[in-house]
Design a protein around this motif. Structure first.
Motif, mmCIF file in Angstrom:
data_model
loop_
_atom_site.group_PDB
_atom_site.id
_atom_site.type_symbol
_atom_site.label_atom_id
_atom_site.label_comp_id
_atom_site.label_asym_id
_atom_site.label_seq_id
_atom_site.Cartn_x
_atom_site.Cartn_y
_atom_site.Cartn_z
ATOM 1 N N ASP A 1 0.805 -1.227 0.000
ATOM 2 C CA ASP A 1 0.000 0.000 0.000
ATOM 3 C C ASP A 1 0.834 1.272 0.000
ATOM 4 O O ASP A 1 0.278 2.381 -0.054
ATOM 5 C CB ASP A 1 -0.921 0.028 1.231
ATOM 6 N N GLY A 2 2.145 1.160 0.085
ATOM 7 C CA GLY A 2 3.002 2.342 0.106
ATOM 8 C C GLY A 2 3.320 2.781 1.527
ATOM 9 O O GLY A 2 2.862 2.191 2.509
ATOM 10 N N VAL A 3 4.107 3.842 1.638
ATOM 11 C CA VAL A 3 4.495 4.389 2.934
ATOM 12 C C VAL A 3 4.010 5.829 3.027
ATOM 13 O O VAL A 3 3.619 6.435 2.028
ATOM 14 C CB VAL A 3 6.026 4.323 3.141
ATOM 15 N N LYS A 4 4.052 6.369 4.229
ATOM 16 C CA LYS A 4 3.545 7.724 4.438
ATOM 17 C C LYS A 4 4.368 8.750 3.668
ATOM 18 O O LYS A 4 5.589 8.680 3.622
ATOM 19 C CB LYS A 4 3.579 8.078 5.928
ATOM 20 N N ARG A 5 3.677 9.707 3.075
ATOM 21 C CA ARG A 5 4.298 10.841 2.398
ATOM 22 C C ARG A 5 5.190 10.430 1.227
ATOM 23 O O ARG A 5 6.141 11.120 0.891
ATOM 24 C CB ARG A 5 5.096 11.717 3.378
ATOM 25 N N ARG A 6 4.908 9.306 0.621
ATOM 26 C CA ARG A 6 5.612 8.898 -0.597
ATOM 27 C C ARG A 6 4.548 8.587 -1.649
ATOM 28 O O ARG A 6 3.951 7.527 -1.647
ATOM 29 C CB ARG A 6 6.519 7.676 -0.367
ATOM 30 N N PHE A 7 4.267 9.594 -2.509
ATOM 31 C CA PHE A 7 3.239 9.466 -3.548
ATOM 32 C C PHE A 7 1.907 9.016 -2.928
ATOM 33 O O PHE A 7 1.236 8.115 -3.420
ATOM 34 C CB PHE A 7 3.683 8.487 -4.637
ATOM 35 N N SER A 8 1.539 9.677 -1.827
ATOM 36 C CA SER A 8 0.284 9.356 -1.131
ATOM 37 C C SER A 8 -0.868 10.075 -1.832
ATOM 38 O O SER A 8 -0.949 11.302 -1.806
ATOM 39 C CB SER A 8 0.367 9.783 0.329
ATOM 40 N N GLU A 9 -1.764 9.305 -2.426
ATOM 41 C CA GLU A 9 -2.800 9.858 -3.311
ATOM 42 C C GLU A 9 -4.175 9.914 -2.661
ATOM 43 O O GLU A 9 -4.501 9.090 -1.817
ATOM 44 C CB GLU A 9 -2.934 8.986 -4.557
ATOM 45 N N GLN A 10 -4.951 10.897 -3.095
ATOM 46 C CA GLN A 10 -6.375 10.901 -2.797
ATOM 47 C C GLN A 10 -7.129 11.607 -3.925
ATOM 48 O O GLN A 10 -6.632 12.555 -4.526
ATOM 49 C CB GLN A 10 -6.666 11.585 -1.459
ATOM 50 N N HIS A 11 -8.311 11.083 -4.220
ATOM 51 C CA HIS A 11 -9.181 11.723 -5.206
ATOM 52 C C HIS A 11 -9.931 12.847 -4.515
ATOM 53 O O HIS A 11 -10.498 12.663 -3.437
ATOM 54 C CB HIS A 11 -10.152 10.699 -5.808
ATOM 55 N N LEU B 1 -4.928 14.603 -5.646
ATOM 56 C CA LEU B 1 -3.964 15.265 -4.773
ATOM 57 C C LEU B 1 -2.932 14.245 -4.324
ATOM 58 O O LEU B 1 -3.283 13.165 -3.836
ATOM 59 C CB LEU B 1 -4.655 15.876 -3.549
ATOM 60 N N ILE B 2 -1.654 14.583 -4.482
ATOM 61 C CA ILE B 2 -0.573 13.673 -4.106
ATOM 62 C C ILE B 2 0.362 14.388 -3.138
ATOM 63 O O ILE B 2 0.859 15.480 -3.421
ATOM 64 C CB ILE B 2 0.207 13.188 -5.345
ATOM 65 N N ASP B 3 0.578 13.775 -1.995
ATOM 66 C CA ASP B 3 1.499 14.286 -0.974
ATOM 67 C C ASP B 3 2.797 13.492 -1.087
ATOM 68 O O ASP B 3 2.785 12.261 -1.021
ATOM 69 C CB ASP B 3 0.870 14.118 0.414
ATOM 70 N N ASP B 4 3.920 14.179 -1.261
ATOM 71 C CA ASP B 4 5.187 13.472 -1.428
ATOM 72 C C ASP B 4 6.316 14.225 -0.723
ATOM 73 O O ASP B 4 6.365 15.465 -0.728
ATOM 74 C CB ASP B 4 5.529 13.289 -2.908
ATOM 75 N N TYR B 5 7.227 13.462 -0.156
ATOM 76 C CA TYR B 5 8.350 13.983 0.633
ATOM 77 C C TYR B 5 9.471 14.532 -0.248
ATOM 78 O O TYR B 5 10.478 15.026 0.269
ATOM 79 C CB TYR B 5 8.876 12.838 1.510
ATOM 80 N N ALA B 6 9.330 14.468 -1.560
ATOM 81 C CA ALA B 6 10.402 14.865 -2.479
ATOM 82 C C ALA B 6 10.945 16.255 -2.117
ATOM 83 O O ALA B 6 10.220 17.230 -2.120
ATOM 84 C CB ALA B 6 9.883 14.866 -3.913
ATOM 85 N N HIS B 7 12.252 16.314 -1.829
ATOM 86 C CA HIS B 7 12.866 17.587 -1.440
ATOM 87 C C HIS B 7 14.236 17.782 -2.076
ATOM 88 O O HIS B 7 14.959 18.706 -1.725
ATOM 89 C CB HIS B 7 12.983 17.666 0.087
ATOM 90 N N HIS B 8 14.576 16.919 -3.022
ATOM 91 C CA HIS B 8 15.837 16.985 -3.760
ATOM 92 C C HIS B 8 15.478 16.935 -5.244
ATOM 93 O O HIS B 8 14.486 16.295 -5.626
ATOM 94 C CB HIS B 8 16.722 15.796 -3.363
ATOM 95 N N PRO B 9 16.238 17.603 -6.104
ATOM 96 C CA PRO B 9 15.882 17.608 -7.532
ATOM 97 C C PRO B 9 15.663 16.226 -8.134
ATOM 98 O O PRO B 9 14.736 16.027 -8.940
ATOM 99 C CB PRO B 9 17.082 18.314 -8.185
ATOM 100 N N THR B 10 16.489 15.261 -7.770
ATOM 101 C CA THR B 10 16.323 13.906 -8.295
ATOM 102 C C THR B 10 14.972 13.337 -7.901
ATOM 103 O O THR B 10 14.277 12.704 -8.707
ATOM 104 C CB THR B 10 17.449 12.985 -7.776
ATOM 105 N N GLU B 11 14.574 13.553 -6.653
ATOM 106 C CA GLU B 11 13.304 13.022 -6.164
ATOM 107 C C GLU B 11 12.119 13.723 -6.831
ATOM 108 O O GLU B 11 11.101 13.088 -7.143
ATOM 109 C CB GLU B 11 13.241 13.178 -4.644
ATOM 110 N N ILE B 12 12.240 15.026 -7.050
ATOM 111 C CA ILE B 12 11.171 15.771 -7.727
ATOM 112 C C ILE B 12 10.976 15.235 -9.143
ATOM 113 O O ILE B 12 9.851 15.014 -9.601
ATOM 114 C CB ILE B 12 11.506 17.271 -7.750
#
Length: 433
Positions: free
Chosen positions: A293-303, A309-320
């Motif tokens: 099911d995934g982990v918290k704040r890693r491509f966490s989706e909701q309709h 809406l997607i919540d993601d921890y991406a904070h580095h250019p590679t991750e973005i």
């Protein structure tokens, strides 16, 4: 029965470790600042006492574990020192704790949390597994054979660990407030490699990891043909990504994962390799990879109405870049909107051009003020410097989030390691009114 007191219990690793010890029937409590963090919800659900910082929290019969974010000047640590109570930092305690299991450390500049979560899920579906994930999730099993845990390279904390296995996802320059350059990061990983007892599972597509030397076998995974575990025939579909896996040039099996993007395939390959090494069947792997099911704040989706809406921890250019890629692959018919809050002035300044390049891959870009660190001086850098490098990008404040409603039928990516979630919550609250 040991009594544990956690100083800084809301930190992601600290929260997870507290849950593990609680699950193993130890008495656990902790203290922290009076601010709500997503990591405290599972602590509250398990009934672990959360206290404000106060020297009165320190008692004679406790074992004290302190977050690496605090030093001897802290009021509780001063009280413990005065009472002669032993204090142990989180990385040091974890380094000793893992010795009672077959331990698997998961490290890398990117992908640690997702890979740790996936490995914990798959291996835990076959054997009793305790695990510590960097999203604040922890689970303890008293009869665990395995302990899977996220090992962070920041300040070389992972050198406190001597695991049986180590998964290395990649090496990239990050944490510029500590590391000098990518070669400094590589040297830290090289030192870590020398501490592994059984084997290293490394991404062979990463140029730096190809140069890792160890006293144990190094098993490589990736897309390129030189890897021991190779992904081939990768196809994105409605329900995820399907790919073949070849083990040393022989077809091992076909697998489907719910995730999208090449980074998701690489994470799965790492899990397949370590599980193969430990004798988990291809049939069991195929079954359990599909149910993650995934982990918290890693491509966490909701309709949300017509939007995603997607919540993601991406904070580095590679991750973005990989987060935007995953959104495009999963929702190829929708506009991708990036809402980004840079994390720390040091990182923003160091990677200003790289942030601009990565964010420009989105169709629309909104930028929030930089989330600073207490350890740094912001100097003259502002979010405006990044905006100037991204044509048509807009600045966004909490009061102006209603502008996002114009992106109907779009994917809204809320990205960042600070408090970007408050923008998403404000938007949801505003639209629901």
């Amino acid at each position: 029965m040991s009594n544990f007191h956690f100083v800084g219990i809301k930190g992601s690793g600290m929260s997870a470790l507290a849950q593990i010890l609680h699950d193993m029937n130890y008495n656990v409590q902790g203290s922290d600042v009076d601010k709500t963090f997503f990591t405290q919800k599972p602590l509250e659900q398990k009934g672990i006492p959360l206290l404000p910082f106060d020297k009165a929290n320190i008692k004679e019969n406790q074992k004290i574990i302190v977050s690496a974010a605090y030093n001897e000047d802290h009021i509780e640590l001063q009280e413990a020192a005065q009472k002669g109570i032993e204090i142990e930092q989180y990385p040091s305690f974890l380094g000793r704790f893992i010795n009672q299991f077959t331990s698997v450390a998961v490290t890398g500049s990117h992908g640690k949390t997702s890979t740790t979560g996936l490995l914990s899920h798959v291996l835990g579906s076959v054997h009793p597994v305790s695990y510590l994930i960097g999203d604040g999730t922890g689970k303890g099993e008293e009869d665990s054979k395995y302990f899977v845990f996220e090992a962070c390279e920041y300040r070389r904390h992972f050198l406190n660990y001597k695991p049986d296995y180590c998964v290395m996802t990649n090496i990239d320059f990050d944490h510029p407030d500590y590391f000098k350059d990518v070669h400094d990061v590589f040297n830290a990983f090289q030192e870590m490699a020398k501490q592994v007892n059984k084997a290293i599972i490394a991404c062979g597509d990463d140029e730096y990891l190809q140069s890792i030397h160890a006293n144990v076998p190094v098993v490589y995974y990736g897309f390129k043909e030189h890897n021991d575990f190779q992904a081939y025939n990768v196809v994105s579909g409605e329900n995820g990504t399907t790919f073949d896996v070849y083990v040393r040039n022989s077809l091992y099996g076909t697998f489907t994962i719910p995730g999208f993007g090449n980074h998701s395939v690489l994470n799965a390959l790492a899990v397949i390799a370590i599980c193969h090494y430990e004798g988990v069947s291809a049939e069991a792997l195929a079954k359990h990879l599909q149910t993650f099911d995934g982990v918290k704040r890693r491509f966490s989706e909701q309709h949300f109405g017509r939007q995603i809406l997607i919540d993601d921890y991406a904070h580095h250019p590679t991750e973005i870049a990989v987060t935007i890629e995953a959104a495009r692959k999963k929702y190829s018919d929708r506009e991708v909107v990036a809402i980004f809050q840079p994390h720390t002035f040091t990182r923003t300044k160091t990677f200003l051009d790289e942030f601009a390049e990565a964010l420009s891959k989105a169709d629309s870009v909104y930028l929030c003020d930089i989330f600073g660190s207490a350890r740094e001086d912001k100097g003259s850098l502002t979010i405006g410097h990044l905006q100037q490098l991204i044509p048509q990008s807009e600045l966004l404040s909490e009061e102006e989030v209603s502008v996002l409603t114009k992106h109907s039928n779009s994917v809204l990516l809320f990205m960042g390691a600070g408090d970007i979630q408050k923008f998403q919550k404000k938007y949801e609250h505003l639209v629901k009114q």
